[in-house]
Scaffold this motif. Structure first.
Motif, PDB file in Angstrom:
ATOM      1  N   ALA A 154       0.818  -1.213   0.000  1.00 17.20           N
ATOM      2  CA  ALA A 154       0.000   0.000   0.000  1.00 17.20           C
ATOM      3  C   ALA A 154       0.856   1.269   0.000  1.00 17.20           C
ATOM      4  CB  ALA A 154      -0.925  -0.001   1.215  1.00 17.20           C
ATOM      5  N   SER A 155       2.063   1.175   0.587  1.00 18.75           N
ATOM      6  CA  SER A 155       2.872   2.396   0.734  1.00 18.75           C
ATOM      7  C   SER A 155       3.694   2.711  -0.504  1.00 18.75           C
ATOM      8  CB  SER A 155       3.803   2.262   1.943  1.00 18.75           C
ATOM      9  OG  SER A 155       4.686   1.183   1.728  1.00 18.75           O
ATOM     10  N   SER A 156       4.139   1.705  -1.266  1.00 19.99           N
ATOM     11  CA  SER A 156       4.968   2.062  -2.424  1.00 19.99           C
ATOM     12  C   SER A 156       4.561   1.385  -3.729  1.00 19.99           C
ATOM     13  CB  SER A 156       6.458   1.833  -2.127  1.00 19.99           C
ATOM     14  OG  SER A 156       6.742   0.481  -1.996  1.00 19.99           O
ATOM     15  N   TRP A 157       4.122   0.129  -3.711  1.00 19.94           N
ATOM     16  CA  TRP A 157       3.835  -0.529  -4.997  1.00 19.94           C
ATOM     17  C   TRP A 157       2.567   0.023  -5.644  1.00 19.94           C
ATOM     18  CZ3 TRP A 157       4.911  -6.355  -3.406  1.00 19.94           C
ATOM     19  CH2 TRP A 157       6.280  -6.487  -3.141  1.00 19.94           C
ATOM     20  N   ILE A 158       1.478   0.152  -4.867  1.00 20.49           N
ATOM     21  CA  ILE A 158       0.236   0.692  -5.444  1.00 20.49           C
ATOM     22  C   ILE A 158       0.425   2.149  -5.897  1.00 20.49           C
ATOM     23  CG2 ILE A 158      -2.148   1.380  -4.869  1.00 20.49           C
ATOM     24  CD1 ILE A 158      -1.967  -1.613  -5.403  1.00 20.49           C
ATOM     25  N   PRO A 159       1.059   3.007  -5.068  1.00 20.22           N
ATOM     26  CA  PRO A 159       1.267   4.384  -5.526  1.00 20.22           C
ATOM     27  C   PRO A 159       2.135   4.477  -6.785  1.00 20.22           C
ATOM     28  CG  PRO A 159       1.560   4.246  -3.149  1.00 20.22           C
ATOM     29  CD  PRO A 159       1.420   2.841  -3.638  1.00 20.22           C
ATOM     30  N   ALA A 160       2.950   3.471  -7.054  1.00 17.76           N
ATOM     31  CA  ALA A 160       3.819   3.510  -8.247  1.00 17.76           C
ATOM     32  C   ALA A 160       3.041   3.222  -9.533  1.00 17.76           C
ATOM     33  CB  ALA A 160       4.952   2.489  -8.094  1.00 17.76           C
ATOM     34  N   LEU A 161       1.819   2.714  -9.392  1.00 17.24           N
ATOM     35  CA  LEU A 161       1.003   2.405 -10.571  1.00 17.24           C
ATOM     36  C   LEU A 161       0.220   3.653 -10.981  1.00 17.24           C
ATOM     37  CD1 LEU A 161      -0.416  -1.036  -9.350  1.00 17.24           C
ATOM     38  CD2 LEU A 161       1.546  -0.674 -10.876  1.00 17.24           C
ATOM     39  N   ASP A 162       0.047   3.826 -12.282  1.00 15.48           N
ATOM     40  CA  ASP A 162      -0.570   5.045 -12.798  1.00 15.48           C
ATOM     41  C   ASP A 162      -2.073   5.105 -12.441  1.00 15.48           C
ATOM     42  OD1 ASP A 162      -0.884   7.384 -14.123  1.00 15.48           O
ATOM     43  OD2 ASP A 162      -0.969   6.488 -16.129  1.00 15.48           O
ATOM     44  N   GLY A 163      -2.441   6.003 -11.517  1.00 14.38           N
ATOM     45  CA  GLY A 163      -3.849   6.275 -11.206  1.00 14.38           C
ATOM     46  C   GLY A 163      -4.557   5.226 -10.367  1.00 14.38           C
ATOM     47  N   VAL A 164      -3.870   4.181  -9.965  1.00  9.59           N
ATOM     48  CA  VAL A 164      -4.557   3.069  -9.286  1.00  9.59           C
ATOM     49  C   VAL A 164      -4.940   3.422  -7.846  1.00  9.59           C
ATOM     50  CG1 VAL A 164      -4.254   0.707  -8.447  1.00  9.59           C
ATOM     51  CG2 VAL A 164      -3.583   1.306 -10.777  1.00  9.59           C
ATOM     52  N   GLU A 165      -4.059   4.125  -7.153  1.00 11.00           N
ATOM     53  CA  GLU A 165      -4.344   4.429  -5.747  1.00 11.00           C
ATOM     54  C   GLU A 165      -5.641   5.244  -5.624  1.00 11.00           C
ATOM     55  OE1 GLU A 165      -1.276   6.602  -3.723  1.00 11.00           O
ATOM     56  OE2 GLU A 165      -2.008   5.977  -1.760  1.00 11.00           O
ATOM     57  N   ASP A 166      -5.809   6.222  -6.507  1.00 10.75           N
ATOM     58  CA  ASP A 166      -7.038   7.042  -6.479  1.00 10.75           C
ATOM     59  C   ASP A 166      -8.269   6.178  -6.681  1.00 10.75           C
ATOM     60  OD1 ASP A 166      -5.849   9.357  -5.941  1.00 10.75           O
ATOM     61  OD2 ASP A 166      -5.898  10.166  -8.001  1.00 10.75           O
ATOM     62  N   LYS A 167      -8.183   5.277  -7.667  1.00  9.24           N
ATOM     63  CA  LYS A 167      -9.341   4.406  -7.948  1.00  9.24           C
ATOM     64  C   LYS A 167      -9.662   3.541  -6.733  1.00  9.24           C
ATOM     65  CE  LYS A 167      -8.505   3.767 -12.910  1.00  9.24           C
ATOM     66  NZ  LYS A 167      -8.114   2.795 -13.924  1.00  9.24           N
ATOM     67  N   LEU A 168      -8.621   3.015  -6.088  1.00  8.26           N
ATOM     68  CA  LEU A 168      -8.841   2.150  -4.927  1.00  8.26           C
ATOM     69  C   LEU A 168      -9.459   2.948  -3.771  1.00  8.26           C
ATOM     70  CD1 LEU A 168      -5.571   0.002  -4.978  1.00  8.26           C
ATOM     71  CD2 LEU A 168      -7.886  -0.813  -5.422  1.00  8.26           C
ATOM     72  N   ARG A 169      -9.054   4.187  -3.620  1.00 11.34           N
ATOM     73  CA  ARG A 169      -9.620   5.011  -2.540  1.00 11.34           C
ATOM     74  C   ARG A 169     -11.094   5.324  -2.805  1.00 11.34           C
ATOM     75  NH1 ARG A 169      -6.046   5.410   0.832  1.00 11.34           N
ATOM     76  NH2 ARG A 169      -3.885   5.938   0.437  1.00 11.34           N
ATOM     77  N   ARG A 170     -11.388   5.575  -4.090  1.00 10.23           N
ATOM     78  CA  ARG A 170     -12.783   5.917  -4.429  1.00 10.23           C
ATOM     79  C   ARG A 170     -13.687   4.685  -4.380  1.00 10.23           C
ATOM     80  NH1 ARG A 170     -10.437   9.056  -8.651  1.00 10.23           N
ATOM     81  NH2 ARG A 170     -11.013   7.471 -10.157  1.00 10.23           N
ATOM     82  N   GLY A 171     -13.118   3.516  -4.683  1.00  9.28           N
ATOM     83  CA  GLY A 171     -13.910   2.287  -4.722  1.00  9.28           C
ATOM     84  C   GLY A 171     -13.725   1.582  -6.050  1.00  9.28           C
ATOM     85  N   ALA A 172     -12.890   0.559  -6.066  1.00  3.38           N
ATOM     86  CA  ALA A 172     -12.556  -0.146  -7.304  1.00  3.38           C
ATOM     87  C   ALA A 172     -12.871  -1.629  -7.152  1.00  3.38           C
ATOM     88  CB  ALA A 172     -11.074   0.054  -7.625  1.00  3.38           C
ATOM     89  N   LYS A 173     -12.895  -2.291  -8.303  1.00  3.17           N
ATOM     90  CA  LYS A 173     -13.148  -3.741  -8.329  1.00  3.17           C
ATOM     91  C   LYS A 173     -11.813  -4.415  -8.646  1.00  3.17           C
ATOM     92  CE  LYS A 173     -16.044  -7.003 -10.887  1.00  3.17           C
ATOM     93  NZ  LYS A 173     -17.073  -7.171 -11.909  1.00  3.17           N
ATOM     94  N   VAL A 174     -11.385  -5.297  -7.751  1.00  8.80           N
ATOM     95  CA  VAL A 174     -10.026  -5.849  -7.838  1.00  8.80           C
ATOM     96  C   VAL A 174     -10.060  -7.376  -7.823  1.00  8.80           C
ATOM     97  CG1 VAL A 174      -7.750  -5.902  -6.736  1.00  8.80           C
ATOM     98  CG2 VAL A 174      -9.176  -3.845  -6.529  1.00  8.80           C
ATOM     99  N   ALA A 175      -9.247  -7.986  -8.699  1.00 10.06           N
ATOM    100  CA  ALA A 175      -9.039  -9.441  -8.654  1.00 10.06           C
ATOM    101  C   ALA A 175      -7.575  -9.706  -8.331  1.00 10.06           C
ATOM    102  CB  ALA A 175      -9.403 -10.073 -10.002  1.00 10.06           C
ATOM    103  N   ASP A 176      -7.358 -10.622  -7.370  1.00 11.44           N
ATOM    104  CA  ASP A 176      -5.993 -11.043  -6.995  1.00 11.44           C
ATOM    105  C   ASP A 176      -5.879 -12.505  -7.430  1.00 11.44           C
ATOM    106  OD1 ASP A 176      -3.555 -11.543  -5.839  1.00 11.44           O
ATOM    107  OD2 ASP A 176      -4.163 -11.055  -3.790  1.00 11.44           O
TER     108      ASP A 176
END
Ligand SMILES: C[S@@+](CC[C@H](N)C(=O)[O-])C[C@H]1O[C@@H](n2cnc3c(N)ncnc32)[C@H](O)[C@@H]1O
Length: 350
Positions: A154-176
């Motif tokens: 959460a502290s460095s890998w997600i923020p390194a992705l283009d625009g992903v952190e914002d989407k996750l904060r707003r509410g995104a659909k994620v598959a792991d």
């Protein structure tokens, strides 16, 4: 023959004999609570005191303590008393620390148990599935990787992705995908409460363990886990699909890439976390590369060979080879978003 070079090999091998055997002793110390008991005591203990507190037989504990002190994993104070320094306690008991090595030992020792079956597969070329290993591999892998995910995800890998952190904060659909025991899924869910997460893995016992872990973590309302492969997992319109340390284990990584692309939104992101590797084999002849190539020989390469296609990328595939897979799957953008000494974090976009 150069006698000095020969002695260098012999000396290294003596160290490796110790490493091999120490792996088993560390797993015993973990299973039997010997490290945790020493850490809690907060003062040097005799073998008799440790044996009593950990409910073990003194003679075994005495020998284990001497071996551990010889390894530098336990501190000897003289007169038969041993303790854990703060650093030793962190490495052997603190599972939230990235410096915790317990899970690594558990997973590595589990992998060595397949040496008999691999003797056959080396000859026949057949694979050995992830699910066919000793169960300590599954639990050990979770314990090995989780501290790194806590420290970096959460502290460095997600923020390194283009625009992903914002989407996750707003509410995104994620598959792991290839989620194993779901450590990464649960950590993401805890960090991004507005988003929903589904973890997929072909290994039923891992999915059951992941469901249990999600319930214990109190995130089961936003996190589900299903048995599915990387090529047939259900759902579409994912904002983020993540593969943690599993793409190279798959028989058909290109087929997986094609399926990921079809399951993403047009603006979605595929995050691929892979073991750190350079593209040239010789550039991976490092202590970390040695561990990864060895684990790859025992676990990852046979796992891929056991599945359809059997691409067998290996755990040291490197960015260039992984990029070919991603591009062959139809993605148009691919870059290295972040790295640690142990991981490459790669971003693929439609
Ligand atoms: C090294 S483990 C990593 C597990 C987890 N992602 C983590 O980081 O802790 C690789 C995982 O990939 C899963 N796996 C292998 N091939 C798969 C496939 N074709 N489809 C789905 N999962 C797969 C295995 O069952 C295993 O859980």
């Amino acid at each position: 023959m150069d006698e000095n070079k020969l002695m260098d090999i012999v000396n290294q091998a003596v160290g490796d004999f110790g490493s091999l055997l120490t792996g088993a002793l560390v797993v015993l110390g973990d299973r039997l609570d010997l490290y945790r008991t020493l850490a809690i005591a907060g003062r040097p203990l005799t073998s008799a005191e440790l044996a009593t507190q950990a409910e073990c037989a003194e003679r075994y504990v005495r020998e284990w303590l001497a071996a551990q002190a010889a390894s530098g994993y336990v501190t000897y104070h003289g007169e038969g008393r041993y303790s854990l320094s703060e650093e030793q306690a962190t490495a052997f008991t603190d599972e939230t620390s990235p410096a915790c090595v317990i899970g690594g030992f558990q997973a590595m020792l589990a992998a060595t148990r397949s040496v008999d079956r691999l003797t056959d597969t080396f000859r026949t070329g057949e694979g050995l599935g992830w699910h066919e290993h000793h169960h300590d591999l599954f639990n050990g892998t979770e314990r090995f990787f989780r501290p790194g995910y806590i420290a970096n995800l959460a502290s460095s890998w997600i923020p390194a992705l283009d625009g992903v952190e914002d989407k996750l904060r707003r509410g995104a659909k994620v598959a792991d995908v290839g989620c194993g025991h779901g450590a990464s899924t649960i950590i993401l869910a805890q960090q991004f409460p507005a988003s929903t997460f589904v973890g997929f893995d072909y290994h039923q016992p891992s999915i059951e363990a992941a469901r249990k872990a999600a319930a214990e973590a109190g995130v089961a309302d936003r996190v589900s886990f299903e048995v599915a492969t990387a090529k047939n997992y259900p759902g579409s319109g994912y904002d983020l699909v993540a593969f943690f340390d599993c793409l190279h284990d798959m028989g058909d990584p290109t087929g997986a890439a094609t399926h990921v692309l079809s399951s993403l939104t047009p603006d979605g992101t595929w995050m691929i976390v892979e073991p750190y590797a350079n593209d040239d084999v010789a550039d991976n002849f490092t202590p970390v590369g040695r561990v990864f190539y060895s684990a790859s020989t025992l676990i990852c390469t046979p796992a891929s060979l056991s599945q359809e296609v059997g691409a067998a990328l290996g755990a040291q595939a490197g960015e260039a080879r992984l990029g070919e897979v991603v591009t062959a799957g139809g993605f148009t953008r691919f870059r290295r978003a972040a790295e640690t000494p142990f991981n490459l974090v790669l971003e693929a976009r439609p």
